[in-house]
Design a protein around this motif. Structure first.
Motif, PDB file in Angstrom:
ATOM      1  N   GLY A  13      -4.147   4.179  -0.969  1.00 38.16           N
ATOM      2  CA  GLY A  13      -4.900   3.254  -2.071  1.00 38.16           C
ATOM      3  C   GLY A  13      -4.745   2.621  -3.086  1.00 38.16           C
TER       4      GLY A  13
ATOM      5  N   GLN B 273      -3.267  -0.988   1.926  1.00 37.82           N
ATOM      6  CA  GLN B 273      -4.228   0.383   2.233  1.00 37.82           C
ATOM      7  C   GLN B 273      -6.104   0.791   2.192  1.00 37.82           C
ATOM      8  OE1 GLN B 273      -1.282   2.787   0.380  1.00 37.82           O
ATOM      9  NE2 GLN B 273      -0.016   3.399   1.736  1.00 37.82           N
ATOM     10  N   THR B 274      -5.888  -0.099   1.028  1.00 39.29           N
ATOM     11  CA  THR B 274      -7.957   0.324   0.568  1.00 39.29           C
ATOM     12  C   THR B 274      -8.349  -0.437   0.984  1.00 39.29           C
ATOM     13  OG1 THR B 274      -7.631   0.996  -1.701  1.00 39.29           O
ATOM     14  CG2 THR B 274      -9.082  -0.366  -0.803  1.00 39.29           C
TER      15      THR B 274
ATOM     16  N   ARG C 115      -7.683  -1.686   4.136  1.00 37.96           N
ATOM     17  CA  ARG C 115      -7.435  -1.667   5.561  1.00 37.96           C
ATOM     18  C   ARG C 115      -8.327  -0.645   6.161  1.00 37.96           C
ATOM     19  NH1 ARG C 115      -2.519   0.893   8.062  1.00 37.96           N
ATOM     20  NH2 ARG C 115      -3.022   2.964   6.602  1.00 37.96           N
ATOM     21  N   THR C 116      -8.110   0.603   5.394  1.00 39.06           N
ATOM     22  CA  THR C 116      -9.453   1.287   5.178  1.00 39.06           C
ATOM     23  C   THR C 116     -11.040   1.133   5.075  1.00 39.06           C
ATOM     24  OG1 THR C 116      -7.778   3.239   4.317  1.00 39.06           O
ATOM     25  CG2 THR C 116     -10.578   3.663   4.186  1.00 39.06           C
TER      26      THR C 116
ATOM     27  N   GLU D 252      -9.845   8.123  -2.140  1.00 40.16           N
ATOM     28  CA  GLU D 252      -9.134   7.583  -2.193  1.00 40.16           C
ATOM     29  C   GLU D 252      -8.571   8.657  -3.559  1.00 40.16           C
ATOM     30  OE1 GLU D 252      -7.769   3.952  -0.434  1.00 40.16           O
ATOM     31  OE2 GLU D 252      -8.337   4.262  -2.704  1.00 40.16           O
TER      32      GLU D 252
ATOM     33  N   THR E 145      -6.084   9.923  -0.117  1.00 34.86           N
ATOM     34  CA  THR E 145      -5.565   8.885   0.430  1.00 34.86           C
ATOM     35  C   THR E 145      -4.598   7.552   0.135  1.00 34.86           C
ATOM     36  OG1 THR E 145      -7.852   9.615   1.686  1.00 34.86           O
ATOM     37  CG2 THR E 145      -6.471   7.665   2.659  1.00 34.86           C
TER      38      THR E 145
ATOM     39  N   MET F 181      -5.905   8.712   5.746  1.00 33.84           N
ATOM     40  CA  MET F 181      -6.723   7.343   6.007  1.00 33.84           C
ATOM     41  C   MET F 181      -7.759   8.138   7.279  1.00 33.84           C
ATOM     42  SD  MET F 181      -6.078   4.101   8.100  1.00 33.84           S
ATOM     43  CE  MET F 181      -7.704   3.375   8.259  1.00 33.84           C
TER      44      MET F 181
ATOM     45  N   THR G 249       1.137  -2.892  -1.830  1.00 32.36           N
ATOM     46  CA  THR G 249       1.109  -1.560  -0.166  1.00 32.36           C
ATOM     47  C   THR G 249      -0.617  -1.122  -0.881  1.00 32.36           C
ATOM     48  OG1 THR G 249       3.074  -1.524  -1.054  1.00 32.36           O
ATOM     49  CG2 THR G 249       1.882   0.544   0.740  1.00 32.36           C
TER      50      THR G 249
END
Length: 272
Positions: free
Chosen positions: A215, A72-73, A75-76, A208, A213, A132, A68
């Motif tokens: 990630g 997230q990392t 995507r950012t 992060e 954030t 994010m 997960t």
């Protein structure tokens, strides 16, 4: 025919040698990391062995929280990079193609560009919180300048004869950009994209870590705060981010060769 075959084989061997040496260097480094803490030259509390790091990687592979955080990392990173590249190309072409705009914005760009993105962290936290969007601001700000400056250099490198010819034939702004400016600026833009890729990844992990954030950076901070047992996990995440950077660099290099296959500098690198 035989001579060209030998030349091609020699080039392939020359291209494979750096990769082989790189793998050997990586293996040697892994051995050092394994041995030095065991013989006491490095404190084992802060420098876990290679086997301990690999064990933490195996544990993470079966942990849904890791996947997960990785998603997230990524995507950012990708969203911030796309925004920065799109904005950098558009703004760079517009400013570079209009001499008055270039003169008006030169001092502003040189003032804003050196400001480190980490200096914006307190402001980002106050305005956007730890979501994010806060890290995206850091990523976009840092990566945007990499692309913008390269595109401005590319536009400035347009052949004056070609530019004057386009004006003489009364080509519109869009046609001048498409047929005169962009072919010259494209190699610069691709270089800016490659530089921005690495910068965007660095700022994603930094955001992060510092902002919180979600990630890999946040997961790394959690592992660090868990005590000595979390040290191998911290290094494992560092290894993962390094692998992401290596893969990204190889992908951007391949994309650069594909997009610029027509460019003399790229054709010279291709094996016969």
């Amino acid at each position: 025919m035989t001579g060209s075959t030998r030349t091609g084989s020699a080039r392939r061997r020359a291209g494979s040698s750096p990769r082989l040496l790189g793998l050997l260097g990586l293996a040697g480094f892994a051995v050092l990391v394994e041995v030095l803490p065991r013989i006491g030259l490095l404190p084992a509390r802060y420098f876990p062995t290679t086997t301990a790091i690999l064990g933490a990687l195996v544990d993470y592979a079966g942990d849904g929280r890791f996947w997960t955080a990785l998603g997230q990392t990524l995507r950012t990173w990708v969203v911030g990079l796309l925004i920065a590249v799109g904005a950098g190309v558009v703004v760079g072409v517009v400013i570079g193609a209009v001499p008055v705009l270039r003169a008006l914005t030169a001092s502003t760009i040189e003032f804003l560009r050196p400001i480190p993105s980490v200096a914006l962290i307190p402001l980002v936290i106050v305005l956007l919180g730890s979501g994010m969007s806060g890290t995206l601001v850091l990523v976009v700000y840092a990566s945007f300048w990499q692309v913008l400056v390269q595109v401005l250099h590319g536009v400035a490198d347009v052949d004056p004869v070609a530019r004057d010819t386009a004006h003489a034939y009364h080509l519109g702004f869009g046609y001048r950009v498409r047929y005169v400016v962009w072919p010259t600026a494209l190699p610069y833009a691709v270089t800016g994209f490659r530089l921005a890729t690495a910068v965007a990844l660095i700022l994603t992990i930094t955001g992060e870590l510092t902002i919180g954030t979600p990630g890999l950076g946040k997961l790394m901070d959690t592992a660090y705060n868990s005590g000595d047992d979390g040290v191998p996990s911290v290094y494992a995440i560092v290894v993962v981010t390094g692998l992401i950077g290596v893969i990204a660099n190889n992908v951007t290099r391949a994309a650069e060769r594909y997009v610029l296959a027509w460019h003399p500098a790229v054709r010279a690198e291709l094996p016969a």
